[in-house]
Design a protein around this motif. Structure first.
Motif, PDB file in Angstrom:
ATOM      1  N   ALA A  20     -68.002 -10.789 -24.343  1.00 53.61           N
ATOM      2  CA  ALA A  20     -67.681 -12.089 -23.758  1.00 53.61           C
ATOM      3  C   ALA A  20     -66.196 -12.185 -23.447  1.00 53.61           C
ATOM      4  O   ALA A  20     -65.793 -12.617 -22.353  1.00 53.61           O
ATOM      5  CB  ALA A  20     -68.098 -13.207 -24.710  1.00 53.61           C
ATOM      6  N   LEU A  21     -65.370 -11.762 -24.387  1.00 58.41           N
ATOM      7  CA  LEU A  21     -63.922 -11.821 -24.215  1.00 58.41           C
ATOM      8  C   LEU A  21     -63.479 -11.030 -22.998  1.00 58.41           C
ATOM      9  O   LEU A  21     -62.624 -11.486 -22.220  1.00 58.41           O
ATOM     10  CB  LEU A  21     -63.232 -11.281 -25.475  1.00 58.41           C
ATOM     11  CG  LEU A  21     -61.703 -11.210 -25.449  1.00 58.41           C
ATOM     12  CD1 LEU A  21     -61.106 -12.604 -25.251  1.00 58.41           C
ATOM     13  CD2 LEU A  21     -61.189 -10.579 -26.739  1.00 58.41           C
ATOM     14  N   GLU A  22     -64.071  -9.875 -22.802  1.00 54.51           N
ATOM     15  CA  GLU A  22     -63.717  -9.032 -21.657  1.00 54.51           C
ATOM     16  C   GLU A  22     -63.951  -9.756 -20.346  1.00 54.51           C
ATOM     17  O   GLU A  22     -63.106  -9.740 -19.438  1.00 54.51           O
ATOM     18  CB  GLU A  22     -64.545  -7.744 -21.697  1.00 54.51           C
ATOM     19  CG  GLU A  22     -64.326  -6.823 -20.502  1.00 54.51           C
ATOM     20  CD  GLU A  22     -65.265  -5.625 -20.505  1.00 54.51           C
ATOM     21  OE1 GLU A  22     -65.358  -4.947 -19.466  1.00 54.51           O
ATOM     22  OE2 GLU A  22     -65.923  -5.379 -21.542  1.00 54.51           O
ATOM     23  N   HIS A  23     -65.076 -10.425 -20.231  1.00 52.01           N
ATOM     24  CA  HIS A  23     -65.402 -11.117 -18.980  1.00 52.01           C
ATOM     25  C   HIS A  23     -64.617 -12.421 -18.829  1.00 52.01           C
ATOM     26  O   HIS A  23     -64.246 -12.792 -17.705  1.00 52.01           O
ATOM     27  CB  HIS A  23     -66.911 -11.363 -18.910  1.00 52.01           C
ATOM     28  CG  HIS A  23     -67.685 -10.107 -18.662  1.00 52.01           C
ATOM     29  ND1 HIS A  23     -67.799  -9.542 -17.407  1.00 52.01           N
ATOM     30  CD2 HIS A  23     -68.350  -9.276 -19.519  1.00 52.01           C
ATOM     31  CE1 HIS A  23     -68.529  -8.438 -17.494  1.00 52.01           C
ATOM     32  NE2 HIS A  23     -68.867  -8.250 -18.754  1.00 52.01           N
ATOM     33  N   PHE A  24     -64.351 -13.106 -19.923  1.00 50.64           N
ATOM     34  CA  PHE A  24     -63.513 -14.305 -19.841  1.00 50.64           C
ATOM     35  C   PHE A  24     -62.111 -13.953 -19.350  1.00 50.64           C
ATOM     36  O   PHE A  24     -61.503 -14.701 -18.579  1.00 50.64           O
ATOM     37  CB  PHE A  24     -63.434 -14.995 -21.205  1.00 50.64           C
ATOM     38  CG  PHE A  24     -64.706 -15.691 -21.625  1.00 50.64           C
ATOM     39  CD1 PHE A  24     -65.518 -16.325 -20.700  1.00 50.64           C
ATOM     40  CD2 PHE A  24     -65.072 -15.740 -22.971  1.00 50.64           C
ATOM     41  CE1 PHE A  24     -66.688 -16.981 -21.094  1.00 50.64           C
ATOM     42  CE2 PHE A  24     -66.232 -16.390 -23.379  1.00 50.64           C
ATOM     43  CZ  PHE A  24     -67.042 -17.005 -22.436  1.00 50.64           C
ATOM     44  N   ARG A  25     -61.586 -12.829 -19.806  1.00 48.31           N
ATOM     45  CA  ARG A  25     -60.265 -12.382 -19.356  1.00 48.31           C
ATOM     46  C   ARG A  25     -60.265 -12.087 -17.860  1.00 48.31           C
ATOM     47  O   ARG A  25     -59.322 -12.438 -17.142  1.00 48.31           O
ATOM     48  CB  ARG A  25     -59.841 -11.139 -20.133  1.00 48.31           C
ATOM     49  CG  ARG A  25     -59.326 -11.406 -21.543  1.00 48.31           C
ATOM     50  CD  ARG A  25     -59.093 -10.102 -22.267  1.00 48.31           C
ATOM     51  NE  ARG A  25     -58.393 -10.277 -23.541  1.00 48.31           N
ATOM     52  CZ  ARG A  25     -58.298  -9.337 -24.469  1.00 48.31           C
ATOM     53  NH1 ARG A  25     -58.891  -8.157 -24.271  1.00 48.31           N
ATOM     54  NH2 ARG A  25     -57.642  -9.559 -25.595  1.00 48.31           N
ATOM     55  N   LYS A  26     -61.309 -11.441 -17.389  1.00 50.23           N
ATOM     56  CA  LYS A  26     -61.398 -11.137 -15.964  1.00 50.23           C
ATOM     57  C   LYS A  26     -61.525 -12.420 -15.148  1.00 50.23           C
ATOM     58  O   LYS A  26     -60.938 -12.535 -14.063  1.00 50.23           O
ATOM     59  CB  LYS A  26     -62.580 -10.205 -15.706  1.00 50.23           C
ATOM     60  CG  LYS A  26     -62.367  -8.794 -16.239  1.00 50.23           C
ATOM     61  CD  LYS A  26     -63.596  -7.913 -16.015  1.00 50.23           C
ATOM     62  CE  LYS A  26     -63.347  -6.513 -16.546  1.00 50.23           C
ATOM     63  NZ  LYS A  26     -64.550  -5.637 -16.379  1.00 50.23           N
ATOM     64  N   ALA A  27     -62.289 -13.374 -15.673  1.00 52.08           N
ATOM     65  CA  ALA A  27     -62.422 -14.662 -14.985  1.00 52.08           C
ATOM     66  C   ALA A  27     -61.067 -15.355 -14.892  1.00 52.08           C
ATOM     67  O   ALA A  27     -60.689 -15.882 -13.836  1.00 52.08           O
ATOM     68  CB  ALA A  27     -63.422 -15.548 -15.721  1.00 52.08           C
ATOM     69  N   GLU A  28     -60.338 -15.357 -15.988  1.00 53.81           N
ATOM     70  CA  GLU A  28     -59.015 -15.993 -16.014  1.00 53.81           C
ATOM     71  C   GLU A  28     -58.084 -15.362 -14.986  1.00 53.81           C
ATOM     72  O   GLU A  28     -57.301 -16.041 -14.316  1.00 53.81           O
ATOM     73  CB  GLU A  28     -58.421 -15.876 -17.424  1.00 53.81           C
ATOM     74  CG  GLU A  28     -57.173 -16.717 -17.652  1.00 53.81           C
ATOM     75  CD  GLU A  28     -55.886 -15.929 -17.448  1.00 53.81           C
ATOM     76  OE1 GLU A  28     -54.842 -16.547 -17.135  1.00 53.81           O
ATOM     77  OE2 GLU A  28     -55.937 -14.700 -17.605  1.00 53.81           O
ATOM     78  N   ASN A  29     -58.194 -14.058 -14.814  1.00 52.33           N
ATOM     79  CA  ASN A  29     -57.362 -13.356 -13.836  1.00 52.33           C
ATOM     80  C   ASN A  29     -57.733 -13.759 -12.410  1.00 52.33           C
ATOM     81  O   ASN A  29     -56.859 -13.970 -11.563  1.00 52.33           O
ATOM     82  CB  ASN A  29     -57.515 -11.849 -14.015  1.00 52.33           C
ATOM     83  CG  ASN A  29     -56.553 -11.066 -13.142  1.00 52.33           C
ATOM     84  OD1 ASN A  29     -55.345 -11.273 -13.188  1.00 52.33           O
ATOM     85  ND2 ASN A  29     -57.092 -10.168 -12.340  1.00 52.33           N
ATOM     86  N   TYR A  30     -59.023 -13.912 -12.137  1.00 52.87           N
ATOM     87  CA  TYR A  30     -59.460 -14.328 -10.800  1.00 52.87           C
ATOM     88  C   TYR A  30     -59.063 -15.773 -10.501  1.00 52.87           C
ATOM     89  O   TYR A  30     -58.892 -16.158  -9.340  1.00 52.87           O
ATOM     90  CB  TYR A  30     -60.974 -14.199 -10.665  1.00 52.87           C
ATOM     91  CG  TYR A  30     -61.455 -12.788 -10.411  1.00 52.87           C
ATOM     92  CD1 TYR A  30     -60.947 -12.023  -9.370  1.00 52.87           C
ATOM     93  CD2 TYR A  30     -62.446 -12.224 -11.209  1.00 52.87           C
ATOM     94  CE1 TYR A  30     -61.403 -10.732  -9.133  1.00 52.87           C
ATOM     95  CE2 TYR A  30     -62.909 -10.931 -10.984  1.00 52.87           C
ATOM     96  CZ  TYR A  30     -62.385 -10.192  -9.941  1.00 52.87           C
ATOM     97  OH  TYR A  30     -62.843  -8.915  -9.706  1.00 52.87           O
TER      98      TYR A  30
ATOM     99  N   ILE B 136     -59.297 -19.828 -20.180  1.00 53.51           N
ATOM    100  CA  ILE B 136     -58.372 -19.625 -21.310  1.00 53.51           C
ATOM    101  C   ILE B 136     -58.976 -20.198 -22.587  1.00 53.51           C
ATOM    102  O   ILE B 136     -58.892 -19.578 -23.658  1.00 53.51           O
ATOM    103  CB  ILE B 136     -57.008 -20.267 -21.003  1.00 53.51           C
ATOM    104  CG1 ILE B 136     -56.306 -19.497 -19.870  1.00 53.51           C
ATOM    105  CG2 ILE B 136     -56.111 -20.275 -22.246  1.00 53.51           C
ATOM    106  CD1 ILE B 136     -55.063 -20.177 -19.327  1.00 53.51           C
ATOM    107  N   CYS B 137     -59.594 -21.364 -22.499  1.00 48.31           N
ATOM    108  CA  CYS B 137     -60.264 -21.935 -23.677  1.00 48.31           C
ATOM    109  C   CYS B 137     -61.389 -21.024 -24.152  1.00 48.31           C
ATOM    110  O   CYS B 137     -61.591 -20.860 -25.360  1.00 48.31           O
ATOM    111  CB  CYS B 137     -60.811 -23.320 -23.346  1.00 48.31           C
ATOM    112  SG  CYS B 137     -59.544 -24.586 -23.132  1.00 48.31           S
TER     113      CYS B 137
END
Length: 208
Positions: free
Chosen positions: A165-175, A187-188
């Motif tokens: 989950a963390l991996e994909h949340f980080r990618k989302a935050e970057n986009y 970020i939350c």
């Protein structure tokens, strides 16, 4: 808002008057619903979509598939029950076969995943999300890429798979670099993933 409701009322009156014939204003209603779906007026978009009474007769094949995707999309964004919105699977199959519309394919796959998720079929939901991500990457729409990544992360998080989950949340935050409201959500999500992994210091730093 009062003017908007007046316009919808007039269009409804016209639709009833013409009976079961194709609605001449159907494509306008669809295009406006798509426009509202991109903003924060999902309820207005639902109202517009629901004003299209004879989509099969009013649209050509391509427009009808866009209608199916947009209908599920705006209903989902307006927090309506979409467990029965299985017609979107037809649109997903259509765009997969067409292979020339990556954005629409991504949207159809993503919202098919949302339907599967509402039906509590996490495996099918994940497969749909992954295909949506693959198609979204062929576009320049970072908002769409972020949306899919964030939901993949959330689905992993729901199953207790916090590292994935963390991996994909980080990618989302970057986009979401140019989309501050969506970025805050990502970020939350990163912070709560750290909390579930008992990495309290990282969580606090993220939330700050």
């Amino acid at each position: 808002m009062r003017y908007f409701k007046y316009i919808v009322f007039v269009l409804l009156f016209v639709a009833i008057f013409v009976g079961c014939n194709p609605q001449p204003e159907a494509y306008y209603l669809l295009s406006q619903a798509e426009k509202f779906a991109d903003g924060e007026h999902a309820d207005s978009a639902v109202m517009l979509i629901d004003s299209i009474f004879y989509p099969e007769k009013s649209f050509n094949d391509e427009e009808y598939m866009q209608y199916l995707v947009t209908r599920t999309r705006v209903r989902y964004k307006a927090y309506r029950n979409i467990t029965g919105d299985t017609a979107i699977f037809k649109a997903w199959a259509y765009y997969k076969d067409k292979k020339t519309e990556p954005r629409w394919t991504a949207l159809a796959a993503f919202y098919s995943g949302c339907v599967y998720r509402e039906q509590d079929d996490k495996n099918k939901a994940m497969r749909a999300y992954m295909e949506a991500l693959s198609e979204a990457k062929k576009t320049s729409d970072n908002s769409l890429k972020g949306l899919v990544q964030n939901n993949i992360g959330d689905l992993f998080w729901q199953q207790g798979l916090n590292r994935q989950a963390l991996e994909h949340f980080r990618k989302a935050e970057n986009y979401y670099q140019n989309y501050p409201e969506q970025r805050i959500i990502s970020i939350c999500n990163i912070g709560r993933s750290y909390l579930m992994m008992e990495k309290t210091d990282s969580a606090i730093t993220t939330f700050k």
